[in-house]
Design an enzyme around this catalytic site. Sequence first.
Site, PDB file in Angstrom:
ATOM      1  CG  ASP A  91       6.382   3.003  13.058  1.00  8.39           C
ATOM      2  OD1 ASP A  91       7.505   3.032  12.536  1.00  8.39           O
ATOM      3  OD2 ASP A  91       5.328   3.157  12.412  1.00  8.39           O
ATOM      4  NE  ARG A 149      15.981   8.410   6.216  1.00  3.67           N
ATOM      5  CZ  ARG A 149      14.940   7.729   6.653  1.00  3.67           C
ATOM      6  NH1 ARG A 149      13.730   8.136   6.413  1.00  3.67           N
ATOM      7  NH2 ARG A 149      15.110   6.626   7.346  1.00  3.67           N
ATOM      8  CE1 TYR A 202      10.738   0.397   9.678  1.00  5.01           C
ATOM      9  CE2 TYR A 202      10.153  -0.403   7.509  1.00  5.01           C
ATOM     10  CZ  TYR A 202      10.571   0.611   8.330  1.00  5.01           C
ATOM     11  OH  TYR A 202      10.820   1.836   7.794  1.00  5.01           O
ATOM     12  CD  GLU A 252      18.912   7.233   7.199  1.00  2.18           C
ATOM     13  OE1 GLU A 252      18.556   8.299   7.739  1.00  2.18           O
ATOM     14  OE2 GLU A 252      18.163   6.259   7.075  1.00  2.18           O
ATOM     15  NE  ARG A 260      -2.219  12.339   3.639  1.00  2.00           N
ATOM     16  CZ  ARG A 260      -1.237  12.548   4.502  1.00  2.00           C
ATOM     17  NH1 ARG A 260      -0.617  13.704   4.533  1.00  2.00           N
ATOM     18  NH2 ARG A 260      -0.871  11.599   5.325  1.00  2.00           N
ATOM     19  NE  ARG A 272      19.881  -2.544   2.628  1.00  2.00           N
ATOM     20  CZ  ARG A 272      20.962  -2.434   1.876  1.00  2.00           C
ATOM     21  NH1 ARG A 272      21.831  -3.436   1.780  1.00  2.00           N
ATOM     22  NH2 ARG A 272      21.203  -1.323   1.210  1.00  2.00           N
ATOM     23  NE  ARG A 328      -2.209   0.922   3.581  1.00  2.00           N
ATOM     24  CZ  ARG A 328      -2.471   2.192   3.883  1.00  2.00           C
ATOM     25  NH1 ARG A 328      -3.398   2.855   3.251  1.00  2.00           N
ATOM     26  NH2 ARG A 328      -1.810   2.795   4.850  1.00  2.00           N
TER      27      ARG A 328
HETATM   28  N1  UDP Z   1      10.059   5.377   0.069  1.00  2.00           N
HETATM   29  C1  UDP Z   1      10.244   5.813  -1.230  1.00  2.00           C
HETATM   30  N2  UDP Z   1      10.614   7.124  -1.451  1.00  2.00           N
HETATM   31  C2  UDP Z   1      10.823   7.998  -0.439  1.00  2.00           C
HETATM   32  C3  UDP Z   1      10.652   7.555   0.881  1.00  2.00           C
HETATM   33  C4  UDP Z   1      10.274   6.228   1.111  1.00  2.00           C
HETATM   34  O1  UDP Z   1      10.059   5.051  -2.163  1.00  2.00           O
HETATM   35  O2  UDP Z   1      11.178   9.165  -0.716  1.00  2.00           O
HETATM   36  C5  UDP Z   1       9.664   3.948   0.306  1.00  2.00           C
HETATM   37  C6  UDP Z   1      10.873   3.033   0.316  1.00  2.00           C
HETATM   38  O3  UDP Z   1      10.535   1.813  -0.297  1.00  2.00           O
HETATM   39  C7  UDP Z   1      11.143   2.837   1.799  1.00  2.00           C
HETATM   40  C8  UDP Z   1       9.746   2.887   2.403  1.00  2.00           C
HETATM   41  O4  UDP Z   1       9.038   3.815   1.576  1.00  2.00           O
HETATM   42  O5  UDP Z   1      11.793   1.624   2.054  1.00  2.00           O
HETATM   43  C9  UDP Z   1       9.684   3.352   3.862  1.00  2.00           C
HETATM   44  O6  UDP Z   1      10.443   4.534   4.029  1.00  2.00           O
HETATM   45  P1  UDP Z   1      10.302   5.533   5.277  1.00  2.00           P
HETATM   46  O7  UDP Z   1      11.245   6.639   5.057  1.00  2.00           O
HETATM   47  O8  UDP Z   1       8.861   5.862   5.468  1.00  2.00           O
HETATM   48  O9  UDP Z   1      10.713   4.589   6.500  1.00  2.00           O
HETATM   49  P2  UDP Z   1      11.909   4.731   7.567  1.00  2.00           P
HETATM   50  O10 UDP Z   1      13.147   4.306   6.845  1.00  2.00           O
HETATM   51  O11 UDP Z   1      11.958   6.159   7.990  1.00  2.00           O
HETATM   52  O12 UDP Z   1      11.532   3.769   8.664  1.00  2.00           O
END
Ligand code: UDP
Length: 366
Positions: free
Chosen positions: A349, A279, A347, A299, A175, A248, A171
């Site tokens: 939160d 990022r 995974y 990162e 939005r 990872r 999913r």
């Molecule tokens: N994602 C993406 N583009 C973005 C940010 C996230 O495609 O700019 C996808 C990517 O597959 C990633 C997943 O959403 O593995 C979850 O990323 P998010 O940053 O929400 O999770 P976090 O790493 O902060 O737990």
Amino acid sequence: MKYDYLIVGAGLFGATFAHEARKQGKTCIVIDKRNHIAGNIYCAEEEGILIHRYGAHIFHTSDEKVWKYVNQFVTFNHFINSPVAVYKDELYNLPFNMNTFSKMWGIRTPAEAKEIIERQIRDLDIQEPKNLEEQALKLVGRDVYEKLIKGYTEKQWGRPCTELPAFIIKRLPLRFLYDNNYFSDRYQGIPIEGYNVLVEKLLCGTEVVLSTDYRDFHAANPDIAAKTVYTGMIDEYYDFCFGNLEYRSVRFEDEHLETDNYQGNAVVNYTESAVPYTRIIEHKHFAFGTQPTTIISKEYPSEWKPGVEPYYPINNERNNALYEKYKDKAAKEENVIFGGRLGTYKYYDMDKVIAAALIAAEKEFG
Ligand code: UDP
């Protein structure tokens, strides 16, 4: 037995469990292999700025009970996560919303955005998605996938999207509002006092021993507690007897900069594959900092290997099946409780970790 519980890991799960145990008059000793408490939500203060040492953590929840629980200990600021994504020389708002679509296609209304996305999905005509790429294309169409998902996801997981399983992206929320709030939860923020204080308060009155490896400690103190709460890697606990679970990892490169504002946002994602990091975090913006200088962290995702920190479980079919074997073994233990991201290979939160620790405590103490 000197204690009721030996808690391995001073992160959110262990600390929440310790707090609940103490409330019930139980005695706990908490050990952690690191030289600090708070696990991956630990922050280090530099130049008056709280650095999220193990990656950005933004607390968000819709769970009333968890929200009340954490607010006993700390006060949350009004930070709302609104990341921006840089793709080549273009900049987009996240999550995928009307600001993103308007910038991408020069349109204004939800109907126009829906029309474009639906046309792109129709043109692709994907029936049963065989991999993550097909799944994502079927959900968001080509433009959003190519610019905002493909490169980021391949860097994050270290594999081409065509080789990643479809179910990782079941999913992808689109939005159709001009709303840049990344999360849809009712409550969100960062503790004004910092995450360390939250964990310190949870652990208040509990003995904590740092820089201590479980194996050595257990060998030297085999009968120190009646029960163990283990929040380390479950496969490691069992000496990898069924094989290694995969993770990872992430590496951070910090820069101290002589400017008060480097990127104008706490989180900027780099979604093209040519940029090696996923990022850049500018830590002061999590706390609306007004310091004259700034600290950023780039990162870099990487493959996990022994000796580096495991961050993300890789919940593909191979690993999930392997975890089930460890889980079955763990279920037979009468005196060991597994918890947290590494203990349950999930995974999670932060709010889910606290909720799970409260459930574990309730099960123990009734
Ligand atoms: N994602 C993406 N583009 C973005 C940010 C996230 O495609 O700019 C996808 C990517 O597959 C990633 C997943 O959403 O593995 C979850 O990323 P998010 O940053 O929400 O999770 P976090 O790493 O902060 O737990």
